[in-house]
Design an enzyme around this catalytic site. Structure first.
Site, short mmCIF file in Angstrom:
data_model
loop_
_atom_site.label_atom_id
_atom_site.label_comp_id
_atom_site.label_asym_id
_atom_site.label_seq_id
_atom_site.Cartn_x
_atom_site.Cartn_y
_atom_site.Cartn_z
CE1 TYR A 97 35.32 38.24 41.18
CE2 TYR A 97 35.04 36.66 39.40
CZ TYR A 97 35.39 37.92 39.83
OH TYR A 97 35.80 38.86 38.94
CD GLU B 238 40.24 40.80 35.08
OE1 GLU B 238 40.78 39.91 34.40
OE2 GLU B 238 39.17 40.62 35.68
CD1 TRP C 220 38.43 34.97 38.61
CD2 TRP C 220 40.05 36.43 38.14
NE1 TRP C 220 38.23 36.09 39.36
CE2 TRP C 220 39.22 37.01 39.09
CE3 TRP C 220 41.15 37.16 37.70
CZ2 TRP C 220 39.42 38.29 39.61
CZ3 TRP C 220 41.36 38.42 38.21
CH2 TRP C 220 40.50 38.98 39.16
#
Length: 192
Positions: A27, A49, A57
């Protein structure tokens, strides 16, 4: 982590968070901080988000394919047509974060965005990119959690009916979608 870059297994320097868990490496290296445009793509990032709020995350990243399957690949027009039965399906789906407020916000946001002209979400979000761009951070401590631009973006989105977005979530979106480049100055994956 507040230091500078760390060396990855390939010998290239990376932002410290990009090496903090295996799932972050790809990522960090290929997606985070790269420009994202397109209403559906930005709706996905905005939604994820919001789901991340209060969580790590990596929790969202590991469930991203589950989210895509559950939310019709985040196609605004499709999600806007979700029914109460779809809402109940989402609340029971173990492949996503089953938070009622976040699910309801995502569905409401899709319905709102479906009424916007094509390209308007992209234009609105990108209008908040700092100009000129901020200097490259040297260490993680140089990266803010909130900026004037993210505060303004959150206010504009809320004013337009978008839910579950505050200044911190807006800044995370700006980082992830390339409006700001918070790869550290010495990171091998900093593109500009």
């Amino acid at each position: 982590m507040t230091g500078g870059t760390v060396e990855g297994p390939d010998g290239r320097p990376r932002c410290p968070w990009g090496m903090s868990t295996e799932g972050y490496v790809a990522y960090h290296d290929s997606e985070w901080g790269r420009p994202v445009r397109g209403d559906d793509a930005l709706f996905e990032r905005l939604s994820l988000e919001a789901f991340q709020s209060g969580l790590s995350w990596i929790t969202i990243l590991r469930r991203r394919e589950g989210f895509r399957a559950a939310f019709a690949s985040f196609k605004i027009a499709s999600v806007a047509e979700f029914t109460d039965a779809d809402r109940e399906r989402l609340l029971a789906d173990p492949g996503i974060i089953r938070n009622r407020a976040k699910i309801d916000a995502t569905l409401a946001n899709a319905r709102e965005l479906a009424s916007w002209p094509a390209g308007e979400l992209t234009t609105l979000i990108w209008s908040h990119a700092p100009d000129p761009p901020r200097p490259a951070p040297r260490t993680s401590a140089d990266i803010p959690a909130v900026t004037d631009e993210s505060t303004a973006l959150a206010k504009d989105l809320k004013k337009r009916g978008i839910r579950f977005v505050g200044p911190t979530t807006a800044y995370a979106l700006m980082q992830a979608c390339g409006l700001v480049n918070d790869h550290l100055a010495d990171c091998a994956f900093r593109t500009r």
